[in-house]
Design an enzyme around this catalytic site. Structure first.
Site, PDB file in Angstrom:
ATOM      1  N   ALA A  34       0.653  -1.361   0.034  1.00 17.29           N
ATOM      2  CA  ALA A  34      -0.084  -0.055   0.012  1.00 17.29           C
ATOM      3  C   ALA A  34       0.898   1.089   0.025  1.00 17.29           C
ATOM      4  CB  ALA A  34      -1.081  -0.072   1.250  1.00 17.29           C
ATOM      5  N   GLY A  35       2.179   1.158   0.212  1.00 18.03           N
ATOM      6  CA  GLY A  35       3.062   2.404   0.322  1.00 18.03           C
ATOM      7  C   GLY A  35       3.241   3.205  -0.623  1.00 18.03           C
ATOM      8  N   ARG A  39      10.747   7.257  -1.363  1.00 24.08           N
ATOM      9  CA  ARG A  39      12.375   7.229  -1.779  1.00 24.08           C
ATOM     10  C   ARG A  39      12.700   6.824  -3.074  1.00 24.08           C
ATOM     11  NH1 ARG A  39      13.601   3.469   3.375  1.00 24.08           N
ATOM     12  NH2 ARG A  39      11.507   2.964   2.778  1.00 24.08           N
ATOM     13  N   TYR A 405       3.559  -1.648 -46.714  1.00 23.50           N
ATOM     14  CA  TYR A 405       2.575  -1.375 -45.642  1.00 23.50           C
ATOM     15  C   TYR A 405       1.504  -2.128 -45.954  1.00 23.50           C
ATOM     16  CZ  TYR A 405      -0.641   0.291 -42.450  1.00 23.50           C
ATOM     17  OH  TYR A 405      -1.692   0.265 -41.603  1.00 23.50           O
ATOM     18  N   ASN A 425      -5.742   2.002 -46.105  1.00 29.69           N
ATOM     19  CA  ASN A 425      -6.550   1.643 -45.305  1.00 29.69           C
ATOM     20  C   ASN A 425      -7.365   2.736 -44.621  1.00 29.69           C
ATOM     21  OD1 ASN A 425      -4.317   2.176 -43.947  1.00 29.69           O
ATOM     22  ND2 ASN A 425      -4.912   0.578 -42.239  1.00 29.69           N
ATOM     23  N   ALA A 462       2.085  -4.305 -61.890  1.00 27.48           N
ATOM     24  CA  ALA A 462       2.977  -3.274 -61.188  1.00 27.48           C
ATOM     25  C   ALA A 462       2.416  -2.004 -61.485  1.00 27.48           C
ATOM     26  CB  ALA A 462       4.427  -3.560 -61.843  1.00 27.48           C
TER      27      ALA A 462
HETATM   28  C1  UD1 Z   1      10.285  -2.455   6.511  1.00 27.50           C
HETATM   29  C2  UD1 Z   1      10.478  -3.139   8.074  1.00 27.50           C
HETATM   30  C3  UD1 Z   1      12.083  -3.071   8.207  1.00 27.50           C
HETATM   31  C4  UD1 Z   1      12.602  -3.996   7.239  1.00 27.50           C
HETATM   32  C5  UD1 Z   1      12.175  -3.699   5.864  1.00 27.50           C
HETATM   33  C6  UD1 Z   1      12.842  -4.693   4.827  1.00 27.50           C
HETATM   34  C7  UD1 Z   1       8.391  -2.300   9.102  1.00 27.50           C
HETATM   35  C8  UD1 Z   1       7.912  -1.169  10.173  1.00 27.50           C
HETATM   36  N1  UD1 Z   1       9.795  -2.119   8.701  1.00 27.50           N
HETATM   37  O1  UD1 Z   1      10.791  -1.143   6.340  1.00 27.50           O
HETATM   38  O2  UD1 Z   1      12.207  -3.583   9.391  1.00 27.50           O
HETATM   39  O3  UD1 Z   1      13.990  -4.012   7.358  1.00 27.50           O
HETATM   40  O4  UD1 Z   1      10.919  -3.531   5.538  1.00 27.50           O
HETATM   41  O5  UD1 Z   1      12.918  -4.271   3.472  1.00 27.50           O
HETATM   42  O6  UD1 Z   1       7.716  -3.101   8.831  1.00 27.50           O
HETATM   43  N2  UD1 Z   1       3.201  -0.717   3.240  1.00 27.50           N
HETATM   44  C9  UD1 Z   1       2.104  -0.642   3.433  1.00 27.50           C
HETATM   45  N3  UD1 Z   1       1.510   0.146   4.335  1.00 27.50           N
HETATM   46  C10 UD1 Z   1       1.982   1.075   4.987  1.00 27.50           C
HETATM   47  C11 UD1 Z   1       3.402   0.941   4.942  1.00 27.50           C
HETATM   48  C12 UD1 Z   1       4.123   0.259   4.158  1.00 27.50           C
HETATM   49  O7  UD1 Z   1       1.438  -1.596   2.691  1.00 27.50           O
HETATM   50  O8  UD1 Z   1       1.162   1.822   5.780  1.00 27.50           O
HETATM   51  C13 UD1 Z   1       3.933  -1.469   2.529  1.00 27.50           C
HETATM   52  C14 UD1 Z   1       4.994  -0.986   1.461  1.00 27.50           C
HETATM   53  O9  UD1 Z   1       4.130  -0.806   0.465  1.00 27.50           O
HETATM   54  C15 UD1 Z   1       6.150  -2.277   1.267  1.00 27.50           C
HETATM   55  C16 UD1 Z   1       5.915  -2.761   2.602  1.00 27.50           C
HETATM   56  O10 UD1 Z   1       4.952  -2.350   3.196  1.00 27.50           O
HETATM   57  O11 UD1 Z   1       5.788  -2.911   0.436  1.00 27.50           O
HETATM   58  C17 UD1 Z   1       7.292  -2.284   3.415  1.00 27.50           C
HETATM   59  O12 UD1 Z   1       7.256  -0.991   3.656  1.00 27.50           O
HETATM   60  P1  UD1 Z   1       8.513   0.199   3.653  1.00 27.50           P
HETATM   61  O13 UD1 Z   1       7.942   1.553   3.714  1.00 27.50           O
HETATM   62  O14 UD1 Z   1       9.319  -0.316   2.188  1.00 27.50           O
HETATM   63  O15 UD1 Z   1       9.246  -0.365   4.769  1.00 27.50           O
HETATM   64  P2  UD1 Z   1      10.559  -0.226   4.951  1.00 27.50           P
HETATM   65  O16 UD1 Z   1      10.966   1.055   5.720  1.00 27.50           O
HETATM   66  O17 UD1 Z   1      11.580  -0.562   4.069  1.00 27.50           O
HETATM   67 CA    CA Z   2      10.971  -1.554   2.030  1.00 30.61          CA
END
Ligand code: UD1
Ligand code: CA
Length: 532
Positions: A34-35, A39, A405, A425, A462
């Site tokens: 969901a994130g 970055r 073509y 065409n 032709a």
């Molecule tokens: C997370 C872990 C961290 C680990 C790392 C490994 C947590 C708190 N931290 O950090 O310990 O070392 O992964 O890669 O879990 N997501 C949601 N909803 C949210 C937030 C995130 O679905 O509200 C999803 C993101 O889309 C992603 C995954 O969760 O696929 C991880 O989120 P991300 O923000 O990448 O976590 P990291 O900071 O990498």
């Molecule tokens: Ca991550």
């Protein structure tokens, strides 16, 4: 265009993948996707970025399907509709139904909150609740199925409540650190996020990969107890480790042999890193399956492509999307195929660009062929240099060898399409169909003004512009009658020598050529034009 006919006649064997196919009873999978992925500095949700042509999220989803069958939930949020579509598109079965449940996390309040959203998926229906959950981040494309199965095995053997996958990294920055008890057993006691870690914790090299196995009865009750008192104000999933430990439950850990497998894609650099690794894995998979690559490093094969035995790929071949290639094909350099199905024994010379098209057995293409969507090149047909086709069916054994073509066209068997043939065409508003019967011979430079039908066996001379339907076996010739003027060219040359090309001045007026004044004036005006 009859697609079904095409697919029936194409006996392309899809190689069996040697994955461990067995599904684990009582297991459910939750993928967090969901994130936004700040970055990545992107307008696009992170999990939609592609590695080897496949959206990041699909690596976790497919892995989940392989181990848990139909009990997979994905939590989406940012660009939820697009992520949902990508999942449904990739996982739908013949019935059009996807085995994956997609749930929405409306506000991204953290990974713990994300997993909590999946609870309703597994609470409905007659089936018993899952006994264990495998939880995967949506951004770890290098994770291998064997590793996940090992994690599940250790979870059983250790009778653990929570089992986490860890990796030891030289540079652990950005990852959650794994804090172990100082006792002899050195059990995992908690995970501390990079941003919450004190200097001592930051010095830890063992990181949380983001892959967990959690017992069913424990998971959701623990998630309800999370609180967001941390640097990011989020509900961290990682806190369930501390909660398990505090309530006297067993926490186990598996350390990755190959730390690269744990790569979490948070940045474009990490995306590029994952791309390199996955591409190499794909090359190795096909090399092992009997495909020859003259230069593997420059051969780019998407994760979703399949290739038959004894096919040879020359340098700089790119195979994308759902492309399927049969056995004994030769693809020369710099050819790109996107979502194409290629039969057996097909020969493609250099620089062919083809999309969404079917190429049947023993066809021969190239060099420099452009197939736009909806083309069928039937058995033993030939498509030669600088031929562009779109929504066209080129019949068995037919040839379009040079500079043409062909759009919205149905071409029968054993047809010769002469050099420079164009199907007109498009009238600027609508597109029209051209139909060419079996055995037709189109001479060079034929234009077919669609809609038009050429009956079987007809011959088009032709240079003909075909504007009306042609009966079978007819000869059609439509040319401006030729006029021969004896000596005209010689007289013109003589006239040209009388003109000073630098000044445009006529050196001498001559009487021996008819219409002299007019022609001199013409030559002079031409002269001044080119001088301008
Ligand atoms: C997370 C872990 C961290 C680990 C790392 C490994 C947590 C708190 N931290 O950090 O310990 O070392 O992964 O890669 O879990 N997501 C949601 N909803 C949210 C937030 C995130 O679905 O509200 C999803 C993101 O889309 C992603 C995954 O969760 O696929 C991880 O989120 P991300 O923000 O990448 O976590 P990291 O900071 O990498
Ligand atoms: Ca991550």
């Amino acid at each position: 265009m009859s697609r079904s006919r095409v697919t029936e006649s194409l006996a392309v064997k899809k190689p069996v993948r040697h994955d461990q196919q067995e599904k684990i009873a009582g297991l459910a999978v939750v993928v967090m996707a969901a994130g936004l992925g700040k970055r990545m500095c992107s307008k696009q949700a992170k999990v939609l970025h592609r590695v080897a042509g496949q959206e990041l999220v699909l690596y976790s989803v497919r892995l989940g399907l392989r181990v848990a069958g139909d009990r997979v939930a994905v939590v989406v949020g940012h660009q939820a509709d697009l992520v949902r579509q990508a999942i449904v598109r990739a996982t739908s079965e013949k019935s059009g139904r996807s085995p994956v449940a997609v749930v929405e996390q409306r506000e991204q309040l953290g990974t713990g909150h994300a997993v909590l959203q999946s609870r309703p998926v597994f609470a409905v229906g007659k089936r018993a609740s899952p006994s264990r959950y495998l939880i995967l981040n949506g951004d770890t494309p290098l994770l291998q199925e064997a590793t996940v199965r090992e994690l599940l095995r250790i979870h059983e053997v250790e009778r653990a409540t929570v089992t986490v996958l860890t990796a030891v990294l030289e540079d652990a920055s950005g990852y959650g650190r794994v804090v172990r008890a100082r006792s002899t057993e050195q059990r995992v006691s908690r995970i501390v996020e990079d941003r919450d870690a004190n200097p001592e914790e930051q010095a830890i090299h063992e990181v949380n990969v983001g892959t967990y196995v959690v017992n069913g009865e424990f998971l959701f009750s623990a998630l309800e107890k999370l609180d967001p008192s941390n640097a990011q104000g989020e509900f961290y999933l990682t806190e369930i480790v501390r909660l398990a430990e505090h309530s006297g439950q067993r926490v186990a850990a598996v350390v990755l042999d190959n730390a690269n497998e744990g790569l979490g894609v948070n940045t474009r650099r990490q995306l590029a890193e994952a791309e390199q690794v996955v591409r190499q894995q794909i090359r190795n998979q096909w090399l092992d399956a009997g495909v020859t690559m003259i230069d593997p490093a420059s051969t780019w094969i998407d994760a979703t492509v399949t290739i038959g035995k004894d096919t040879v790929l020359y340098p700089n071949v790119t195979l994308e999307g759902t492309t399927v290639i049969g056995e004994d094909c030769v693809l020369r350099s710099s050819t790109r195929l996107t979502n194409c199905t290629v039969g057996n024994g097909v020969d493609m010379l250099d620089h062919c660009v083809c999309a969404d098209s079917y190429i049947e057995d023993a066809a021969r293409l190239g060099p420099f062929v452009h197939l736009r969507p909806g083309v069928v090149v039937r058995k033993k047909a030939k498509v030669g240099n600088f031929v562009e086709m779109k929504k066209t069916d080129l019949g068995e054994g037919s040839k379009a060898n040079h500079l043409s073509y062909l759009g919205d066209t149905k071409i029968g068997k054993s047809v010769n399409i002469g050099a420079g043939t164009i199907t007109c065409n498009y009238d600027g508003v609508r597109k029209y169909q051209t139909v060419i019967g079996d055995g037709v011979f189109l001479g060079s430079d034929t234009q077919l003004i669609a809609p038009v039908t050429v009956g079987a066996g007809a011959i088009i001379a032709a240079g003909t512009t075909v504007t009306e339907d042609v009966p079978a076996d007819a000869l059609v010739i439509g040319r401006v009658p030729q006029v021969n003027r004896a000596g005209w060219a010689a007289r013109r040359r003589a006239l040209q020598t009388d003109v000073n090309h630098e000044t445009g001045q006529v050196k001498r007026t001559t009487k021996y050529i008819g219409g002299t004044k007019k022609q001199v004036a013409f030559l002079k005006s031409n002269q001044t034009k080119t001088q301008r």
